[in-house]
Enzyme design. Sequence first.
Site, short mmCIF file in Angstrom:
data_model
loop_
_atom_site.label_atom_id
_atom_site.label_comp_id
_atom_site.label_asym_id
_atom_site.label_seq_id
_atom_site.Cartn_x
_atom_site.Cartn_y
_atom_site.Cartn_z
N PHE A 139 0.85 -1.19 0.00
CA PHE A 139 0.00 0.00 0.00
C PHE A 139 0.88 1.23 0.00
CE2 PHE A 139 -2.34 3.54 1.74
CZ PHE A 139 -3.51 3.48 1.01
N ASP A 224 9.42 2.54 1.71
CA ASP A 224 8.28 3.29 2.22
C ASP A 224 8.21 3.06 3.73
OD1 ASP A 224 5.85 4.30 3.00
OD2 ASP A 224 4.71 3.48 1.31
N LYS A 253 2.74 9.98 8.28
CA LYS A 253 2.06 9.51 9.51
C LYS A 253 2.65 10.14 10.80
CE LYS A 253 -0.71 5.85 7.78
NZ LYS A 253 -0.43 5.25 6.48
C1 LIG Z 1 -0.69 5.50 4.97
C2 LIG Z 1 0.33 5.04 4.02
C3 LIG Z 1 0.56 5.71 2.81
C4 LIG Z 1 -0.27 6.88 2.36
O1 LIG Z 1 -0.13 7.97 3.21
P1 LIG Z 1 -1.27 9.12 3.23
O2 LIG Z 1 -0.76 10.10 4.22
O3 LIG Z 1 -2.55 8.45 3.61
O4 LIG Z 1 -1.33 9.70 1.88
C5 LIG Z 1 1.58 5.23 2.00
N1 LIG Z 1 2.33 4.19 2.36
C6 LIG Z 1 2.14 3.54 3.52
C7 LIG Z 1 3.02 2.39 3.87
C8 LIG Z 1 1.12 3.92 4.38
O5 LIG Z 1 0.91 3.24 5.51
#
Ligand SMILES: *Cc1c(COP(=O)(O)O)cnc(C)c1O
Length: 396
Positions: A139, A224, A253
């Site tokens: 994701f 990520d 986050k």
């Molecule tokens: C939440 C998340 C995203 C997206 O971040 P947003 O602030 O919601 O745009 C991307 N990668 C990972 C691993 C995430 O947990």
Amino acid sequence: MPTSKEYMERTEKVVLHTYNRFPVVFEKGEGVYLQDAEGKRYLDFGAGIAVFALGYGNQAYNDALKGQIDKLIHTSNLYYNIPLAEAGEKLIKASGMSKAFFTNSGTEAIEGALKAARKYAYNRDGRTDHEIIAMNHSFHGRSIGALSVTGNPHYQEAFRPLMGGVKFADYNDLDSVKAQITEHTCAIILETVQGEGGIYPADPAFLKGVKQLCEAQDILLILDEIQCGMGRTGSYFAWQQYGVEPDIMTCAKALGCGVPVGAFVLNEKTAEASLVPGDHGTTYGGNPLACAAVSKVFDLYEQEKIVEHVRSLTPYLEEKLDALVEKYDFLTKRRGMGFMQGLVVSGRPVGEIVKRALDNGLVVLSAGSDVIRLVPPLVITRENIDEMAEKLEASF
Ligand SMILES: *Cc1c(COP(=O)(O)O)cnc(C)c1O
């Protein structure tokens, strides 16, 4: 006083229905507890999806934001501002990387990382047919670029055609990554710990193997760290425990602990030969308010020894969760690192457990189709863990 029910109805009338929300209206928070509009308290093991690492109502954090609001909230990137320098320095120090670009969300950090990778490859060979390898069950966000590297056909289907040149491999399966590499590959993107997909930490051998593949062919490794970063796994960034450095890292986050902010961070090699003036921009990104939050978050992490706290309390959290797995047949496994843990559920809908936990005054999340996800504020205590285990058990 309007009731929660009224707020829910008012919301549904005007806000596009893209979430099946739980029927709770949160009004305030204190420490690791949330309170709804009726005054009911909830122990929060979701932290606004791994965001509120410092807990709610941290006075030093709140004061820093209030102070910055009175000084200056926004200037644009046409000029310098003071918190930008401070936040940038602290992010670079924590990561040991070279240059940061601040964004407003995780998704935007991914977009920037993808652009930086393509530009790096373009600078090298002048071609415009580069490919990116991403992982199944990953994701990375909901914009078209981030969605294109999100290995979930259900999220993607209606929005095709997506960005081209993306290939998918299986997480923790090095051969499947090798099989996707071509002379066009410019980057491999993966979460150091897969979050939404179901809390899968990378196998050390897999991550090291991917890094070797990257080094052999000047392919950029994009890690990520949006969910697993900022201390959650017991180091500032999860990759620091693997001894595998990314060329580009994304974070968001917990980076701002509630203020919308993200960043992509480049190592020296990538920073020197990718994005230049004109290539990328944002009106809000790196604004004084968001950067004051980031800067204060790093200060408080140091003062409150947040990362050390996660490391020292992780064995206790794992022990408690393992005891639940031992006791209940429908819990088949615990997976995770630090304060990013998942309980795998078999033969029962996870959503119902999450809903019942909420009724019992405990916020937990789900991940994938069968995982109870625990991503609490990083300031939880042993007592909070005990209370979580009790309330979760009551929800089975
Ligand atoms: C939440 C998340 C995203 C997206 O971040 P947003 O602030 O919601 O745009 C991307 N990668 C990972 C691993 C995430 O947990």
